[in-house]
Design a protein around this motif. Structure first.
Motif, PDB file in Angstrom:
ATOM      1  N   THR A 123     -79.457  61.604 -62.467  1.00 25.67           N
ATOM      2  CA  THR A 123     -78.333  60.951 -63.145  1.00 25.67           C
ATOM      3  C   THR A 123     -78.497  60.930 -64.654  1.00 25.67           C
ATOM      4  O   THR A 123     -77.519  60.972 -65.395  1.00 25.67           O
ATOM      5  CB  THR A 123     -78.153  59.503 -62.641  1.00 25.67           C
ATOM      6  OG1 THR A 123     -79.406  58.814 -62.750  1.00 25.67           O
ATOM      7  CG2 THR A 123     -77.656  59.479 -61.219  1.00 25.67           C
ATOM      8  N   THR A 124     -79.734  60.872 -65.119  1.00 23.14           N
ATOM      9  CA  THR A 124     -79.959  60.767 -66.562  1.00 23.14           C
ATOM     10  C   THR A 124     -80.019  62.118 -67.250  1.00 23.14           C
ATOM     11  O   THR A 124     -79.664  62.237 -68.424  1.00 23.14           O
ATOM     12  CB  THR A 124     -81.273  60.010 -66.848  1.00 23.14           C
ATOM     13  OG1 THR A 124     -82.341  60.666 -66.154  1.00 23.14           O
ATOM     14  CG2 THR A 124     -81.170  58.577 -66.368  1.00 23.14           C
ATOM     15  N   SER A 125     -80.466  63.168 -66.545  1.00 20.08           N
ATOM     16  CA  SER A 125     -80.683  64.443 -67.223  1.00 20.08           C
ATOM     17  C   SER A 125     -79.693  65.534 -66.827  1.00 20.08           C
ATOM     18  O   SER A 125     -79.298  66.347 -67.661  1.00 20.08           O
ATOM     19  CB  SER A 125     -82.100  64.942 -66.935  1.00 20.08           C
ATOM     20  OG  SER A 125     -82.227  65.319 -65.583  1.00 20.08           O
TER      21      SER A 125
END
Length: 367
Positions: free
Chosen positions: A145-147
């Motif tokens: 989700t973050t990268s």
């Protein structure tokens, strides 16, 4: 000659694959030279693991596993921190010694290894073994989700394929390609290969034409990609394109991976080049035998397939398939045991029938 349709989009651009291969080998050799001088340099042993795994994954350099074993042994003698335990876990995982890998991770946790490093390796092991895939999928999605990096997305696609969510897996792989923002061809070739596997082997009704397109693109990114050449050659051979399969496999003969010579032997048989085929088949048999002595779990599945086919030893095939499923009870491993067992039963029944027919004339004349 049947041609496969082109894919709709050309895909992201990347560094020339041959140059990337040369650069990887140079970086790998340089890292080993620095390791010989100072084994405890920060990040160096970990970099060597990455280099060797890429060499194994893409170029079929099965000797990388021996080098990794040497690395783990030497590094553990010099370093008593969690770094050594994490490296040992990665090396054990690369050779499919998953119980050993979990033991090293447990030790790493006890001596203060970063939790993120432990979690990533644990997820990779659980995924490789088909353990709690729903939980692994959820964890993988949290990490992505973050990268949204290709390296984070491709394992998600692989899990979805294992869970038989094929359309969703395809979508994730396509997202991995679309979101790629680097120049290395390795992640792109890896993603294309996974798409080839998805459409060529995993979906209920394979689409060999589409799979071939993805394998071709993987080879376009990385001409030395041995597994992509092998899988594409299988498609060509199945379509009666034995001469093209031969041409495709020839550049991969420099790899020590015995599967190359096995598949080449098969296509040479189809061309009636029986003496050449026999030489390559014997080389493949020798190669698999040597690998099974050194790294039995790493090659149990491919060796089982070999012995169930051209290797002509169902007993060995069944033993290897059972060892593989005991080590990593994935759905695919279970299916392999079932398939090889069914093939062995059919071969035994056919042999018994032939033997019975051979006995009938003698029996008749005796009465």
């Amino acid at each position: 000659m049947m041609e496969f349709a082109e894919l709709e989009h050309p895909g992201p651009s990347a560094t020339n694959g041959q140059i990337a291969a040369i650069n990887l080998n140079s970086a790998r050799r340089g890292a080993w030279a620095r390791f010989a001088q100072n084994r405890r340099l920060p990040g160096l042993a970990e970099a060597i693991v990455d280099h060797e795994r890429l060499t194994l994954q893409f170029f079929g350099d099965v000797d990388a596993l021996d080098r990794l074993d040497a690395l783990a042994f030497q590094f553990a003698r010099e370093d008593d921190t969690s770094r050594a335990a994490l490296v040992q876990a990665e090396v054990a995982s690369a050779a499919h010694r998953f119980d050993d890998a979990r033991g090293y991770l447990s030790r790493a946790a006890q001596i203060g290894a970063p939790q993120e490093a432990i979690e990533r390796q644990s997820l990779a092991i659980d995924q490789a073994c088909g353990v709690e895939l729903d939980a692994v999928l959820a964890a993988r999605r949290r990490l992505a989700t973050t990268s949204h990096r290709t390296e984070e997305l491709v394992p998600i696609g692989a899990i979805l394929a294992d869970l038989e969510s094929f359309a969703e897996a395809d979508g994730v792989y396509q997202q991995a390609l679309a979101s790629y923002d680097d120049v290395s061809p390795f992640p792109l070739a890896w993603t294309c290969f996974q798409l080839g596997m998805l459409w060529g082997e995993l979906v209920p009704t394979p689409d060999p034409g589409l799979a071939a397109c993805w394998y071709l693109r993987a080879i376009g990114y990385l001409p030395g990609y041995v597994k992509a050449r092998v899988h594409l050659a299988e498609i060509y051979a199945a379509q009666g394109r034995a001469s093209e399969a031969t041409v495709l496999l020839q550049p991969a003969l420099s790899s020590p991976d015995p599967e190359v010579r096995w598949r080449l032997a098969d296509v040479l048989v189809a061309q009636g080049r029986l003496e050449e085929a026999e030489r390559h088949l014997e080389a493949a048999r020798l190669g698999f035998g040597q690998l099974l002595e050194r790294h039995p779990l790493a090659f149990a599945d491919h060796a089982a397939e070999f012995y169930a086919g051209s290797g002509n030893d169902f007993q060995q095939a069944i033993e290897l398939a059972r060892a593989n499923v005991a080590n990593r009870p994935t759905r695919r491993a279970v299916r392999q045991v079932q398939t090889i067992s069914a093939m062995a039963d059919a071969a035994a029944a056919a042999s018994k029938l032939r033997h019975g027919h051979m006995q009938d004339p003698a029996s008749s004349s005796a009465t």
